[in-house]
Each structure stands twice: as structure tokens, then as C-alpha cells.
Design a protein around this motif. Sequence first.
Motif, PDB file in Angstrom:
ATOM      1  N   LYS A   1      -9.359  -0.048  -3.138  1.00 56.53           N
ATOM      2  CA  LYS A   1      -9.120   1.379  -3.357  1.00 56.53           C
ATOM      3  C   LYS A   1     -10.431   2.146  -3.476  1.00 56.53           C
ATOM      4  O   LYS A   1     -11.404   1.645  -4.054  1.00 56.53           O
ATOM      5  CB  LYS A   1      -8.285   1.583  -4.626  1.00 56.53           C
ATOM      6  CG  LYS A   1      -7.781   3.012  -4.816  1.00 56.53           C
ATOM      7  CD  LYS A   1      -6.819   3.125  -5.983  1.00 56.53           C
ATOM      8  CE  LYS A   1      -6.265   4.541  -6.096  1.00 56.53           C
ATOM      9  NZ  LYS A   1      -5.302   4.682  -7.205  1.00 56.53           N
ATOM     10  N   ASN A   2     -10.424   3.333  -2.913  1.00 58.73           N
ATOM     11  CA  ASN A   2     -11.609   4.197  -2.997  1.00 58.73           C
ATOM     12  C   ASN A   2     -11.617   4.950  -4.333  1.00 58.73           C
ATOM     13  O   ASN A   2     -11.794   6.160  -4.391  1.00 58.73           O
ATOM     14  CB  ASN A   2     -11.615   5.182  -1.823  1.00 58.73           C
ATOM     15  CG  ASN A   2     -12.943   5.911  -1.696  1.00 58.73           C
ATOM     16  OD1 ASN A   2     -13.946   5.478  -2.257  1.00 58.73           O
ATOM     17  ND2 ASN A   2     -12.945   7.024  -0.978  1.00 58.73           N
TER      18      ASN A   2
ATOM     19  N   ALA B   1       0.827  -1.217   0.000  1.00 56.31           N
ATOM     20  CA  ALA B   1       0.000   0.000   0.000  1.00 56.31           C
ATOM     21  C   ALA B   1       0.857   1.260   0.000  1.00 56.31           C
ATOM     22  O   ALA B   1       0.499   2.270  -0.636  1.00 56.31           O
ATOM     23  CB  ALA B   1      -0.926  -0.006   1.211  1.00 56.31           C
TER      24      ALA B   1
ATOM     25  N   LEU C   1      -5.993  -5.346  -1.111  1.00 57.98           N
ATOM     26  CA  LEU C   1      -6.111  -3.894  -1.207  1.00 57.98           C
ATOM     27  C   LEU C   1      -7.434  -3.540  -1.872  1.00 57.98           C
ATOM     28  O   LEU C   1      -7.769  -4.105  -2.916  1.00 57.98           O
ATOM     29  CB  LEU C   1      -4.958  -3.287  -2.022  1.00 57.98           C
ATOM     30  CG  LEU C   1      -3.542  -3.384  -1.466  1.00 57.98           C
ATOM     31  CD1 LEU C   1      -2.589  -2.588  -2.356  1.00 57.98           C
ATOM     32  CD2 LEU C   1      -3.463  -2.876  -0.040  1.00 57.98           C
TER      33      LEU C   1
ATOM     34  N   PHE D   1      -7.924   1.447  -9.661  1.00 57.87           N
ATOM     35  CA  PHE D   1      -6.473   1.388  -9.802  1.00 57.87           C
ATOM     36  C   PHE D   1      -6.095   1.838 -11.219  1.00 57.87           C
ATOM     37  O   PHE D   1      -6.634   1.337 -12.204  1.00 57.87           O
ATOM     38  CB  PHE D   1      -5.962  -0.034  -9.558  1.00 57.87           C
ATOM     39  CG  PHE D   1      -5.975  -0.441  -8.103  1.00 57.87           C
ATOM     40  CD1 PHE D   1      -4.952  -0.050  -7.257  1.00 57.87           C
ATOM     41  CD2 PHE D   1      -7.016  -1.196  -7.576  1.00 57.87           C
ATOM     42  CE1 PHE D   1      -4.951  -0.429  -5.918  1.00 57.87           C
ATOM     43  CE2 PHE D   1      -7.021  -1.581  -6.251  1.00 57.87           C
ATOM     44  CZ  PHE D   1      -5.993  -1.191  -5.413  1.00 57.87           C
TER      45      PHE D   1
ATOM     46  N   ASP E   1      -0.497   2.531 -10.907  1.00 57.73           N
ATOM     47  CA  ASP E   1      -0.684   1.622  -9.763  1.00 57.73           C
ATOM     48  C   ASP E   1      -0.409   0.183 -10.185  1.00 57.73           C
ATOM     49  O   ASP E   1       0.306  -0.564  -9.489  1.00 57.73           O
ATOM     50  CB  ASP E   1      -2.116   1.725  -9.224  1.00 57.73           C
ATOM     51  CG  ASP E   1      -2.428   3.071  -8.612  1.00 57.73           C
ATOM     52  OD1 ASP E   1      -1.488   3.755  -8.155  1.00 57.73           O
ATOM     53  OD2 ASP E   1      -3.621   3.449  -8.576  1.00 57.73           O
TER      54      ASP E   1
ATOM     55  N   GLY F   1      -9.223   8.027  -3.443  1.00 57.02           N
ATOM     56  CA  GLY F   1      -7.987   7.368  -3.839  1.00 57.02           C
ATOM     57  C   GLY F   1      -7.293   6.645  -2.699  1.00 57.02           C
ATOM     58  O   GLY F   1      -6.226   6.053  -2.896  1.00 57.02           O
TER      59      GLY F   1
ATOM     60  N   SER G   1     -11.255  -2.028  -8.560  1.00 57.18           N
ATOM     61  CA  SER G   1     -10.906  -1.415  -7.273  1.00 57.18           C
ATOM     62  C   SER G   1     -10.269  -2.381  -6.290  1.00 57.18           C
ATOM     63  O   SER G   1     -10.001  -2.011  -5.151  1.00 57.18           O
ATOM     64  CB  SER G   1     -12.170  -0.809  -6.631  1.00 57.18           C
ATOM     65  OG  SER G   1     -12.809   0.090  -7.501  1.00 57.18           O
TER      66      SER G   1
ATOM     67  N   LEU H   1      -6.668   3.764   0.388  1.00 53.34           N
ATOM     68  CA  LEU H   1      -6.583   2.309   0.316  1.00 53.34           C
ATOM     69  C   LEU H   1      -6.974   1.660   1.650  1.00 53.34           C
ATOM     70  O   LEU H   1      -6.604   2.150   2.718  1.00 53.34           O
ATOM     71  CB  LEU H   1      -5.166   1.874  -0.049  1.00 53.34           C
ATOM     72  CG  LEU H   1      -4.660   2.196  -1.455  1.00 53.34           C
ATOM     73  CD1 LEU H   1      -3.174   1.888  -1.567  1.00 53.34           C
ATOM     74  CD2 LEU H   1      -5.440   1.394  -2.496  1.00 53.34           C
TER      75      LEU H   1
END
Length: 802
Positions: free
Chosen positions: A479-480, A305, A477, A483, A487, A426, A464, A428
Amino acid sequence: MASTLPLVRIQISVFLISASLISYQLLLVKMFSIQYWYHFAYLIISIALLGFGSSGTCIFLFKRQLKNRFPFVLFICPLLFVVSIWMNLYLNRLIAFNPLMIIWHTQEIIHLLALSLSIFVPFFLGALCIGTTFVAASDHIHTIYFANLTGSGVGSLIVFLFFFHVSPYEIMFIISLITLCAAMVGSTNRMRRGIICVSGIVLIILYVLLFRFLPLPMSNFKDLSQAENLTDAQKEMEVFGPFGLVTVLSSPAYHYLPDLSLKCPYPLPRQKGLFLDGNTVGAINEFTGAIHDIRIMDYRTNALAYKLLDHPEVLIIGGGSGTEILNARYHEAKSISVVEMNDDIVHLMQETYDTFSGNVYTFANTRVFIEDGRGFLQRTRERFDLIHISLLESMGTASAGVYSLNENYLFTTEALTLCLDRLTPGGLLSISTWIKNPPRDTIKLLAMAVESVKRHGDNIPDQSIVMIRSWQTATLLVKNSAFNRNDIWAIREFCKNRLFDISYLPGVDEKETNTFNILEEDFFYHAAISLLSQEREKFYRTYPFYVKPATDDRPFYSHFFKMNMLQEYLSSANRAIIPFLDWGYILVLITACILVVLGMTFILAPLVFALPSRKGLISVLVYFGSLGMAYMFLEISILQQFIRYLYDPVFSASIVIGSFLVYSGIGSLIAGKVSPLKSKYIFWSVLIIGIAGLMFLSVDLWLQQAISGFPMWLRMVSCSLLIAPLAVPMGIPFPSGLSTFTAERDVLIPWAWSINGFFSVIGSSAAVLIAIGCGFKCIIVIALVLYILSAFTFIRLRRNVP
């Protein structure tokens, strides 16, 4: 012969004995969590209730003798109770019960039966004393029941307070003194009082010279027991608190960093093992403050992360030994917020091991919050760039499935959705867990992530989510956002340079997976593809383990057992892997079966064949059986739901159990003031129970939101008051039913006591088994139906039992 004792003394004696019984029951739950594992709580509760039910059989068979010698019963039963609880310390060590082999080796069932019988004796003696009081003072059933319930309620509250300051054996010593006081109150002559005084002196001498030095027993299969076999291993610290036994062990051979890459070129620092109830929490790393000494942090799956974020603001849920705090410091986190609910661990890290760990808990940019992780997420309005949730449990307990019946409100779909709500755009969410063989919890975690992203609503799950794995751990992981290309490139390079495998990545090809830590089949990749497609429900049905997402209503994240797999487990080809599968569910199921058989043997069978008249027996069976099962269903369900209100399982148990018992006692006292008690009053009480239960179901989520911002003391008061409308009327039906038995039919009093105890045994075990399949809210509905059944049965009870 109750007339030889004033009613007040009888009530005080019952109050003290009830307080001792519930305190001992809760203490055993804690001690068995240390010696074995958490799910033995259900075994203890069931055996305690079995003791209550069996005492009714004894009272029925020897009613005349017990009633005629009632003062002697109040004297001798408490004395024998004290002897039996200390004898159990010896018996628990003598009985070589190994729960890991309960299906593999059939003799372990015999050991479990022997262990159950040894625990049964103290509860039988205490319940015999209370049950005899109902028969001897049948004109005062409501007030006796009030003393019984309020004593139990106060005892449950006090014992939880003791957990903060007193060791288990000290608590047993205090319970013994309280029980001797109960015997003293019930004594009618000087000789008996002298015997009690001598017994107290002997107890004090034995405790000072012997009992207080006894070590707590612990299974040889627990991590701490294994670690003690290492070279020059020694316990440096041991602290008992409300969350269990915290132990620090040092050994030059002790090393623990499960997600470390096999390619890491740097040595591990000196470490000390940190354990809770004998299970690994983590390793306290020696840190001098020089960042280059912890370069190993860059070779972990948990470092991924930080490769995607620049100086993030980090939230670590589960600070434990401080390893993840060091990880954040190494990767130059802007700020570090640590949530750790076990204050004993926090105090050890901030005081005793502060220098050794390099001030890991007290560094300038580090904030520490002593509270439950789910509660912090619910309460805070801060946003974080990275939320990291530490490994769930040690590898040994994870592989064996010992937490399969453990409720965990941090690992539910609703909790993961809440985590996404607390991320910056964005940001995590990083979660690490063990890899089991065959794969189970990693796949369930992936399924929960998919569902939480869908609920969050702003992102597409297949864009995501990322999952990578080492040889024994996996890191997920979420992600908000989606990716991006940078990334994905960074993730591929990170895994390539550290020999980590990609299990899922947006746009990944199957050829890119399972390249370093090779499995016969890449279950993780195939599971991810199925879960992210329209084949999700089919995957849930066909996968050999139960991997549907855990929810707040079914918070059993570690439950994976399917009943249709039992036959395959028991086949000759697969029998060898039984100890490493989800035997926690199987153990509770076997325990429930054993207890039902014992209940039929000790409670129902003798009474059915010995009753002089069968008139009204069906009504008695249905009425008191329904009450016993319904009460346990509601108490256990509300206890679990209130964990989400208080965000503290210890305080939740204390408040719920104590409030239920005290308020039910008040209900019994109120019912005693109404004479004669008519059927309509039972219907009114059941109606209030039904309304309160349905209202709770309808406003549950609103209540959780409404009180989440309150301070702890106000949340506790609020929860207690919320229980009152439900628990007060729940205390009315049982003593009211007993009071319908006239002098000609008072032989049914101990039988009704037994029936109530027997179905309470069934209810305590059945509640969690039903909750796994249907949820705790379903159990509340079932309980309300049982109360309605009891209300209609009360009419027949009054008619058939004149």
C-alpha cells in the motif's frame, strides 16, 4: 585458388551464408523455446560459436586441400548446410532428450550431447565456408570480414521481421533458398549451377508436400502437451509471432483458476486454455455479460485488493486471457487499463474470442495498451488506485525452475518502486505468484517489496505490506500508505470467510497464521518477520535458496540456486526432488562444461599438437581469446541493458545484434583502409571502446529516463546510434590481428579463428553465469579489461609473428 573467383562474388557469397547462419541460429532459439524452454538460447549460441571454432581446426588440418579447391568449398558447404538443417528436424524428434531429468538420469547428458552435435553440424559447415575464404583470400581479410559481419547483421534484422508474418518452417525454407543463392554465386561451371537448380526444385517440392505440414515438436512435460491428453481436447487456434507460439485449446475437462478458494460455492464457467510456447498463460472464460455468472471472482486471493478500495481505477499488467479484467469488472472498477505486450494474444481476444469472452478486451471502460509493462510504467504519468500484476508462469515451469535464468525487468526492485510511484495516495500494488515447495520466489517477492517500500521513502515496510495465501498461490499487497484498522479487519474477515491463510499482516500474531492450508512450518510468516527486522542480511545468508531482491543489474527474479546446495541435492536422500528444483541454472552450467570439453577436443588440442612451430602461440592465444570473450560479454550485456530502453526483448535482440554486427563490419572496413596498421591504432580503438563503455555505465539510468517517452521507432534508432561508438572500434582488432600473419605464417589464421571461436563459446555461457553473481555492469567492466589486455598483446603479436 581464390583468383578463379572475383572478389565481389566471394563477398556476396560470404554475405549470404553469414545471413543464413545468423537467421538459422535465431530461429533455433525460438524453436527451442517452444520445444523446451527459454534458457536453451545460451545452448544455441554456444554451439553456433563452437561450430565456428571447430571449422578453424578443420581448415588448419586440411588447409592446402581446401585452399586449392576453394570454389568447390563455396559450392558444396552451402548445399550440405541446407540438407543438415532439414535433417535436424528429424533428429530433434528422434533424440528423446528430457531436460527435467538431466541430473537424475545420467543418460540425459548423453542425449544433450547428441542434440548438441546435431545442431553443431550446420554451423560447422557454414563457418567452414567462411573460414576457408579468409585463408584463400588472405589479402582481403578486412573486406571479407566486413561482408561476414554485415551479412550477419542484416540477417538478424530480417529474421526478426519474418517472425511477425512467417511460420518457423517457412523461415527455414527462406533460409534454405538464400543459402542456395550463396552456392550459386560461388559456382564456377554450369554443372554445379544445374545441381543447385535441381536442389532448389527438390526443396520446393519437399516443402510443399511434406515439410510445411510438420507439427512443431514440444516436450511432453509442457502444459500444452499435458492438456492435450484431456477428454476431447483439440487445438482451436495456433498463431506464431515474435513472442512465440500462441495456442488455444478447448476441452470440457479443462479448468484453470489457481487462486480460487476451496470454499467457493459457485461453478467455474466454460473455459478454453491459452498457451504461449506450450506454457499456460491462463484460461479464456465464457462470459455472457451477466455479472452473477462470474461470482467466483469474489472467492480468489486476487479479490482482496477490491475489498479495500471503492470503485478503483485499475491498471492490469499482463492482460493475457482476460481473467483479471473480469475480476475488475465484477468488482465495479471505475476504469480498467490493460497492458499486454503480446499483440497476437490481444488480437485473438478482441476478434476470434471477443464474443465467447463477453467482450472482455473491448468493454466500454477498458483501454488496452500493446506494450511491455515496465515500459508503460516508465512512460505513463497517470496514477492508479490499483496496479495488478498477473501470475508469472504456469505451475509446471514454476516448480521446475525452468525460468531461473530468465531476465525479467518487471520483477526487479526498481520496477516495484516504479509501481509505487504510479499509485495514488492509499493505492495498492497487488502481485500474485505460485507457492513452491520449498518456498522461494514468494519470499524473494516479499524481500523486493520491503526494499521497494524503503526506496520509495514515504512509508514503513512493516505497516505497508500484507501477504495472504491459498493452497497453491500467494497474493502480496503493498500500500502507498499504512494499512489502517479498517483495512486489517477487512483482510481478516476476507481470509476467514474464504479459508485463506494470512502470511503477514501488520500486528499479526503467529497463532493467526497457517490455520487453513496448513504447512509443517509457516516459512512465509517467519521469512516476513526476518525480512522486516534487522536480521535481514543474516536471513539471506542462512536461507537455503538465493532470495535477495532482483535488481535491474541482476534481473533474474526466478534464480534461487546456491552452489553450496548442490551437494545436498545430489545426496541419496534428496535426489528424488531434483526435477522440481532450480535445474535451469544447473543445466546451463552442465552445458557450458560439455561445450568447453568439446571445444578443447575439436579446437585447441588438434592445433596445439599439429602446429609446426610454437613461436608466438601464447600471444595468438591471449589476443584472439581475449577478443572472442570480450566481444560476447559486451554484446550480451548491452542486449540485456537495452531491454530497459526498448521495453521489448524481441526488438532489443534485433537492434543490438544487428547493430553490433553491422557497425563492427564497418570498423573492419575502416581498418582495411589503414596500411600498414600500427599498434597505436589498436590502442586508439581500444581506448574508444573503453570510453564508450564507461560512458554507458555512467549515464545508463539517465538514458533510460531520457528516451522512455520516445515512440518505438525513435527509441530503436536511438539505441542503434548509441551502439555505434562502441561497436565500430570493436570490429578493428580481430581482422587487424589476422592481417599480421605473413604468407610464411598464414597457417596461424585458422588457428586464430579457432581460438576466437573457442573463447566466444566460453564467453556466451559465462556471461549469464557471471551476471547472476555480479551483474551485467560487472561483465562490461571485465570486457573492457580484456580489450586492454588484447591491445598490449598486439605489440607482442607483431613482434613474435613477423
